[in-house]
Design an enzyme around this catalytic site. Structure first.
Site, PDB file in Angstrom:
ATOM      1  CE1 TYR A  98      -1.176  -6.074  10.479  1.00 24.56           C
ATOM      2  CE2 TYR A  98      -3.011  -7.446  10.368  1.00 24.56           C
ATOM      3  CZ  TYR A  98      -2.336  -6.352  10.128  1.00 24.56           C
ATOM      4  OH  TYR A  98      -3.057  -4.546   9.263  1.00 24.56           O
ATOM      5  CB  SER A  99      -5.677  -7.907  14.378  1.00 28.78           C
ATOM      6  OG  SER A  99      -5.660  -9.347  15.438  1.00 28.78           O
ATOM      7  CG  ASN A 114     -11.684 -15.643   1.264  1.00 27.52           C
ATOM      8  OD1 ASN A 114     -12.001 -14.348   1.311  1.00 27.52           O
ATOM      9  ND2 ASN A 114     -10.682 -16.090   2.615  1.00 27.52           N
ATOM     10  CB  ILE A 118      -0.501  -0.031   1.419  1.00 28.95           C
ATOM     11  CG1 ILE A 118      -1.979  -1.032   1.011  1.00 28.95           C
ATOM     12  CG2 ILE A 118      -1.980   1.108   1.074  1.00 28.95           C
ATOM     13  CD1 ILE A 118      -2.506  -1.525   2.590  1.00 28.95           C
ATOM     14  CB  THR A 127      -6.302  -3.842   9.559  1.00 25.91           C
ATOM     15  OG1 THR A 127      -7.344  -4.383   8.923  1.00 25.91           O
ATOM     16  CG2 THR A 127      -5.494  -3.586  10.895  1.00 25.91           C
ATOM     17  CG  ASP A 128     -11.565  -4.504   8.232  1.00 28.68           C
ATOM     18  OD1 ASP A 128      -9.838  -5.000   8.149  1.00 28.68           O
ATOM     19  OD2 ASP A 128     -11.649  -5.083   6.587  1.00 28.68           O
ATOM     20  CD  GLU A 129      -7.254  -8.727   9.493  1.00 28.11           C
ATOM     21  OE1 GLU A 129      -6.529  -9.497  10.143  1.00 28.11           O
ATOM     22  OE2 GLU A 129      -6.490  -8.731   8.527  1.00 28.11           O
ATOM     23  CE  LYS A 160      -2.259  -1.621  11.650  1.00 29.44           C
ATOM     24  NZ  LYS A 160      -0.965  -0.692  11.656  1.00 29.44           N
ATOM     25  CE  LYS A 171      -0.797  -9.817   2.885  1.00 24.49           C
ATOM     26  NZ  LYS A 171      -2.350  -9.424   4.131  1.00 24.49           N
TER      27      LYS A 171
END
Length: 371
Positions: A158-159, A257, A11, A132-134, A162, A197
């Site tokens: 990870y989330s 997915n 990004i 992130t939305d996570e 963050k 990814k």
């Protein structure tokens, strides 16, 4: 000028490329160049005098302080993060160090720099933190989408890391007055995406005739956002966002997915069809377990379901009405237009893909999906 951290990642590099194409304002890029930081992403800026790249870590307080003092940016946009959920499950320590400790050191350096500015420069300065939305956790199928006031319930290392960084950014605004902005985005896709990814992995594996791994039943739902739309949202928040506010950025594209896998396969069938006899699948049948070999005709024949990852969130969905209502932003791409551009980009940039596919990457994919 502006300072962009994590500028060689997926990004971050798209943001820097778009910024240089749209603005005359110089950019200072800072990136540690780990596995997901690829300087080749910024190769088109090699001769651009408005872009300067420095290899370094946001956790290196001395380096960051020196860059701030020398280049005196009016804004810092923080993309720097360990962001791969699967890697955080296998090795969470790097995520704690970069996303929490690194963000802390960055905030401390920025706070000292900002505190020494004159009143006019202070008023114009911004620290924009990309998240992130996570951090919001997982939604049931019929639950409303995440808003900016949704409770944080992170479910992976990870989330969680963050979420911690988001809280630090908020605290530095409320405690010290640092002029911060935070964005929480949904799943991005597009050019320069690292091929572990989902979408780039599908493209790379399909073109190589390899299995297309799908976790569990493939019904995990995500809101998909084209990366160029995300970059335009960040520019909008940087320009017009209210200090201390959080803005959710989504694409209004909730997809399972497995639906993503089918869409990518169908686009590849159209844009780069399998050559006759380029592969075959095996079907076991009959009491004697005879094996029948069938020619592969579509990329869907490569789909392989693998064991779901631990703690896999079932659904994410972003309510992006606040950023549209307050700042006038909404995505320009539908999923159909964005995914076509993405697949075509990977087909047109096989040299970039080949350079990314290092031995380390292949070992990672084998470790993650081999069982």
């Amino acid at each position: 000028m502006i300072l962009v951290t994590g500028s060689a990642g997926f990004i971050g590099s798209n943001f820097v490329l778009d910024w240089c194409a749209l603005h005359d304002e110089p950019v200072m890029s800072l990136d540690k160049l780990t596995y997901a930081g690829n300087l080749e992403n910024l190769a088109s800026l090699n001769d651009n005098t408005r872009h300067t790249f420095v290899q370094g870590d946001i956790g290196d307080a001395e380096l960051v302080a020196r860059l701030l003092a020398v280049y005196r940016p009016r804004a810092v946009i923080n993309f720097a993060a360990e962001s791969h959920v699967d890697r955080s499950i296998h090795g969470p320590e790097d995520f704690i160090q970069t996303n929490i400790v690194g963000t802390f050191h960055l905030l401390e350096a920025v706070r000292a720099y900002w505190g020494a500015l004159n009143d006019s420069e202070k008023a114009n300065f911004r620290f924009l933190h990309v998240s992130t939305d996570e951090v919001y956790g997982s939604l049931a199928k019929d639950e409303p989408a995440f808003t900016e006031t949704h409770r944080y319930e992170p479910n992976s290392p990870y989330s969680a890391s963050k979420a911690a960084s988001d809280h630090l950014v908020r605290a530095y605004h409320h405690t010290y007055g640092l002029p911060v902005l935070t964005t929480n985005c949904s799943n991005n896709y597009g050019p320069y995406h690292f091929p572990e990814k989902l979408i780039p992995l599908l493209i790379v594996n399909a073109l190589a005739g390899k299995a297309l791994p799908v976790y569990g039943d493939g019904q995990q739902i995500r809101d998909w956002l084209y990366v160029k739309d995300h970059c335009s949202a960040i520019r909008c928040v940087l320009e017009k966002g209210r200090l201390g506010e959080v803005y959710n950025v989504g694409g209004w594209n909730e997809k399972a997915n497995l639906d993503i896998v089918h869409t990518v396969c169908d686009l590849l069938d159209e844009l780069r069809p399998m050559k006759p006899g380029s592969g075959e699948s095996s079907v076991v049948s009959g009491a004697d377990l005879a094996v029948t070999h069938l020619p592969l005709s579509t990329y869907r024949s490569l789909i392989t379901f693998v064991t779901d990852r631990p703690g896999h969130d079932r659904r994410y969905a972003i309510d992006a009405r606040k950023i549209e209502r307050e700042l006038g932003w909404k995505p320009a791409e539908t999923f159909e237009t964005g995914i076509r551009k993405t697949v075509q980009w990977y087909l047109d940039n096989q040299g970039w893909v080949g350079n990314v596919l290092s031995g380390n990457y292949r070992q990672w994919v084998e470790k993650q999906y081999g069982e």
